[in-house]
Write a protein that holds these residues in place. Sequence first.
Motif, PDB file in Angstrom:
ATOM      1  N   HIS A  34       0.839  -1.196   0.000  1.00 44.32           N
ATOM      2  CA  HIS A  34       0.000   0.000   0.000  1.00 44.32           C
ATOM      3  C   HIS A  34       0.879   1.253   0.000  1.00 44.32           C
ATOM      4  O   HIS A  34       2.033   1.225   0.391  1.00 44.32           O
ATOM      5  N   TRP A  35       0.293   2.314  -0.479  1.00 41.24           N
ATOM      6  CA  TRP A  35       0.945   3.618  -0.577  1.00 41.24           C
ATOM      7  C   TRP A  35       0.446   4.528   0.533  1.00 41.24           C
ATOM      8  O   TRP A  35      -0.713   4.461   0.913  1.00 41.24           O
ATOM      9  N   SER A  37       0.674   8.761   0.985  1.00 44.32           N
ATOM     10  CA  SER A  37       1.123  10.068   0.500  1.00 44.32           C
ATOM     11  C   SER A  37       0.628  11.136   1.458  1.00 44.32           C
ATOM     12  O   SER A  37      -0.572  11.244   1.700  1.00 44.32           O
ATOM     13  N   THR A  42       5.761  10.470  -0.535  1.00 43.77           N
ATOM     14  CA  THR A  42       5.062   9.267  -0.965  1.00 43.77           C
ATOM     15  C   THR A  42       5.925   8.057  -0.637  1.00 43.77           C
ATOM     16  O   THR A  42       7.046   7.937  -1.117  1.00 43.77           O
ATOM     17  N   THR A  43       5.372   7.176   0.176  1.00 46.82           N
ATOM     18  CA  THR A  43       6.106   5.999   0.623  1.00 46.82           C
ATOM     19  C   THR A  43       5.297   4.755   0.292  1.00 46.82           C
ATOM     20  O   THR A  43       4.080   4.723   0.461  1.00 46.82           O
ATOM     21  N   LEU A  44       6.004   3.729  -0.168  1.00 47.61           N
ATOM     22  CA  LEU A  44       5.406   2.434  -0.465  1.00 47.61           C
ATOM     23  C   LEU A  44       5.742   1.505   0.692  1.00 47.61           C
ATOM     24  O   LEU A  44       6.898   1.408   1.101  1.00 47.61           O
ATOM     25  N   TYR A  59       9.240   1.458 -10.477  1.00 46.46           N
ATOM     26  CA  TYR A  59       7.961   2.142 -10.615  1.00 46.46           C
ATOM     27  C   TYR A  59       7.705   2.445 -12.078  1.00 46.46           C
ATOM     28  O   TYR A  59       8.602   2.464 -12.905  1.00 46.46           O
ATOM     29  N   GLU A  79       9.820  -0.940   3.329  1.00 48.70           N
ATOM     30  CA  GLU A  79       9.255   0.336   2.902  1.00 48.70           C
ATOM     31  C   GLU A  79      10.223   1.008   1.948  1.00 48.70           C
ATOM     32  O   GLU A  79      11.418   0.730   1.942  1.00 48.70           O
ATOM     33  N   SER A 118       2.027  -3.217  -6.906  1.00 49.79           N
ATOM     34  CA  SER A 118       1.230  -2.356  -6.041  1.00 49.79           C
ATOM     35  C   SER A 118      -0.078  -1.992  -6.722  1.00 49.79           C
ATOM     36  O   SER A 118      -0.220  -2.102  -7.935  1.00 49.79           O
ATOM     37  N   GLN A 121      -1.364   4.269  -7.752  1.00 52.03           N
ATOM     38  CA  GLN A 121      -1.236   5.415  -6.860  1.00 52.03           C
ATOM     39  C   GLN A 121      -1.352   6.683  -7.684  1.00 52.03           C
ATOM     40  O   GLN A 121      -0.547   6.916  -8.580  1.00 52.03           O
TER      41      GLN A 121
END
Length: 123
Positions: A34-35, A37, A42-44, A59, A79, A118, A121
């Motif tokens: 999950h993302w 923001s 913005t972190t995965l 990405y 992460e 993912s 996003q």
Amino acid sequence: MASLKTVLYLGVCLSVWIITTADKNFVPAAEEVHWISLDFKTTLFWTTKASKYTYTVKYFSDDHDWMESLDCIRVSHSECDLSNSLRPFDRSYYADILTEPATMDHDYDLDEFPHTYSPLQSL
């Protein structure tokens, strides 16, 4: 006697095959991707079982090929901060998390290891 020899030979071959392929069958893939923001960051995130594997994140945007984030190559944590990579802000992005061995060997074919994608996003 010949059939007993054949059965023993077959048993040894199957045992060797199971031992050599067992590690590849139990590679811990990333899960629950999950993302988040918030405030232009913005972190995965993902979850995984503890292991000796690392993760590389790529990405993708609609008009580009898959790109690697320099901050997220062979990381051992679950992460990835993609804030500096996801530009421009008016696009949607997907990420691919590749699980790879911590000690890289030239004999590995990375396509054999699990990829986890993912959700989309939108920034």
